[in-house]
Scaffold this motif. Structure first.
Motif, PDB file in Angstrom:
ATOM      1  N   VAL A  18     -13.676 -39.242  -7.644  1.00 12.69           N
ATOM      2  CA  VAL A  18     -12.374 -38.634  -7.934  1.00 12.69           C
ATOM      3  C   VAL A  18     -11.741 -39.284  -9.160  1.00 12.69           C
ATOM      4  O   VAL A  18     -11.230 -38.603 -10.069  1.00 12.69           O
ATOM      5  CB  VAL A  18     -11.444 -38.755  -6.710  1.00 12.69           C
ATOM      6  N   VAL A  19     -11.762 -40.616  -9.206  1.00 12.40           N
ATOM      7  CA  VAL A  19     -11.190 -41.333 -10.350  1.00 12.40           C
ATOM      8  C   VAL A  19     -11.935 -40.978 -11.632  1.00 12.40           C
ATOM      9  O   VAL A  19     -11.323 -40.727 -12.682  1.00 12.40           O
ATOM     10  CB  VAL A  19     -11.233 -42.853 -10.093  1.00 12.40           C
ATOM     11  N   PHE A  20     -13.264 -40.942 -11.564  1.00 16.53           N
ATOM     12  CA  PHE A  20     -14.067 -40.613 -12.743  1.00 16.53           C
ATOM     13  C   PHE A  20     -13.775 -39.192 -13.225  1.00 16.53           C
ATOM     14  O   PHE A  20     -13.657 -38.950 -14.432  1.00 16.53           O
ATOM     15  CB  PHE A  20     -15.550 -40.745 -12.393  1.00 16.53           C
ATOM     16  N   THR A  21     -13.622 -38.264 -12.289  1.00 19.12           N
ATOM     17  CA  THR A  21     -13.343 -36.876 -12.659  1.00 19.12           C
ATOM     18  C   THR A  21     -11.965 -36.732 -13.293  1.00 19.12           C
ATOM     19  O   THR A  21     -11.801 -36.052 -14.314  1.00 19.12           O
ATOM     20  CB  THR A  21     -13.450 -35.967 -11.429  1.00 19.12           C
ATOM     21  N   LEU A  22     -10.970 -37.403 -12.724  1.00 20.68           N
ATOM     22  CA  LEU A  22      -9.605 -37.261 -13.213  1.00 20.68           C
ATOM     23  C   LEU A  22      -9.402 -37.905 -14.577  1.00 20.68           C
ATOM     24  O   LEU A  22      -8.707 -37.352 -15.438  1.00 20.68           O
ATOM     25  CB  LEU A  22      -8.619 -37.868 -12.203  1.00 20.68           C
ATOM     26  N   ILE A  28     -12.171 -34.823 -21.063  1.00 16.39           N
ATOM     27  CA  ILE A  28     -13.207 -34.314 -21.965  1.00 16.39           C
ATOM     28  C   ILE A  28     -13.220 -32.792 -21.960  1.00 16.39           C
ATOM     29  O   ILE A  28     -13.304 -32.145 -23.010  1.00 16.39           O
ATOM     30  CB  ILE A  28     -14.580 -34.877 -21.559  1.00 16.39           C
ATOM     31  N   VAL A  29     -13.113 -32.204 -20.775  1.00 14.20           N
ATOM     32  CA  VAL A  29     -13.084 -30.744 -20.679  1.00 14.20           C
ATOM     33  C   VAL A  29     -11.846 -30.189 -21.381  1.00 14.20           C
ATOM     34  O   VAL A  29     -11.906 -29.191 -22.105  1.00 14.20           O
ATOM     35  CB  VAL A  29     -13.119 -30.301 -19.208  1.00 14.20           C
ATOM     36  N   SER A 271     -17.127 -36.155 -34.106  1.00 12.64           N
ATOM     37  CA  SER A 271     -17.535 -37.557 -34.183  1.00 12.64           C
ATOM     38  C   SER A 271     -18.399 -37.937 -32.988  1.00 12.64           C
ATOM     39  O   SER A 271     -19.400 -38.657 -33.135  1.00 12.64           O
ATOM     40  CB  SER A 271     -16.296 -38.462 -34.238  1.00 12.64           C
ATOM     41  N   LEU A 272     -18.028 -37.437 -31.804  1.00 12.88           N
ATOM     42  CA  LEU A 272     -18.803 -37.740 -30.599  1.00 12.88           C
ATOM     43  C   LEU A 272     -20.209 -37.180 -30.688  1.00 12.88           C
ATOM     44  O   LEU A 272     -21.185 -37.864 -30.349  1.00 12.88           O
ATOM     45  CB  LEU A 272     -18.083 -37.168 -29.370  1.00 12.88           C
TER      46      LEU A 272
END
Length: 294
Positions: A18-22, A28-29, A271-272
């Motif tokens: 959840v933390v990673f998604t938020l 990024i999206v 850049s990414l």
């Protein structure tokens, strides 16, 4: 046992997911979507399609930022690895090397802003460096902080700040090499360069690869140092010192031009993609079969 492990898998994974998604996936999206919009951060966003990306290709400031980032990546990286390996070879021959390693690693703990301010104080026209050169008889010392010399100073300070970090990592890999390999190389008549070429470098290649990837990623994030060097007079940095990170920042938060988070997101994504391509290419170029130590 397997059923119990499957039942406990998601309860343990879910909080981190959840933390990673938020905080990672969602931004990024959102940036991907924002790269096709025009938005000043206040009013509603309006669609622009690929215009943000086509404008970047024709923006000389963005081209300059890419060139400067590549300069830091290639020239700065080459200097860091040459110096780091030289220090590593010297440290390996020293008895009391812990203190030296602590001193070398200390710059990693210092914020780049401090390096920028300190370098400005040292190399300004009335600074310590020019004063020492004057005492040595140098009547007209170099203009260290002139606009045409700023990128050279930025690369030099970046190398100075990062050498200790990569020396520490390389040293951890070199220390795993058995001393018998060096003794055998010496018996075969290998000098310092031969021992480095045939023993140190091949047997620490995996560590070198990791360091190269870390530096590739770090070089894109050089921002504070450029801001301090170029904007030390209170204004924005000169155009010839821009990096991609600074371009992204200025596009979103600049007070001298119209803020556009769409352009900023597009520049960040370009850049990414470029740095990801460089990282993949570098990983393929540096891929070697593992050498087993016995």
């Amino acid at each position: 046992m397997e059923r119990a492990q499957r039942r406990t898998f998601w309860p343990f994974l879910l909080p981190a997911l959840v933390v990673f998604t938020l905080f990672f996936v969602a931004p990024i999206v959102f940036s991907l979507w924002l790269g096709f919009q025009s938005w000043d951060g206040v009013g509603p966003a309006s669609g622009r399609g690929l215009k943000n990306y086509t404008n970047l290709l024709h923006d000389p400031l963005f081209t300059t930022s890419l060139r400067n980032t590549a300069l830091i990546l290639v020239v700065g990286g080459a200097l860091i690895f040459v110096i780091s390996f030289a220090i590593t070879v010297l440290l390996r021959e020293m008895r009391d090397q812990k203190l030296v390693r602590y001193v070398l690693f200390f710059p990693v703990l210092v914020n780049p802003l401090v390096f920028g301010v300190m370098t400005g104080l040292l190399f300004r026209p009335t600074g310590i460096v020019n004063a020492l050169l004057g005492d040595l008889g140098v009547g007209d010392p170099p203009k260290w902080l002139a606009q045409e010399n700023l990128m050279t100073m930025i690369v030099a300070v970046t190398v100075w700040a990062g050498t200790g970090y990569y020396t520490t990592i390389l040293m951890s890999g070199v220390e795993q090499i058995p001393s018998t390999y060096y003794e055998a190389a010496e018996l075969d008549g290998a000098g310092a360069w031969g021992r480095f070429r045939h023993v140190t470098l091949p047997l620490s290649w995996d560590v070198v690869t990791v360091c190269a990837l870390l530096w590739t990623i770090s070089s894109v994030k050089v921002f504070e140092l450029v801001l301090v060097f170029g904007g030390s007079t209170g204004g924005t940095p000169p155009n010839n010192t821009y990096t991609t990170a600074l371009y992204v920042y200025e596009s979103a938060f600049s007070a001298r031009t119209t803020r556009d988070f769409g352009v900023s997101s597009a520049a960040a994504l370009v850049s990414l993609v470029l740095i990801a391509a460089v990282a993949v290419l570098l990983r393929r170029m540096m891929r070697r079969d593992a050498i087993q130590l016995s």
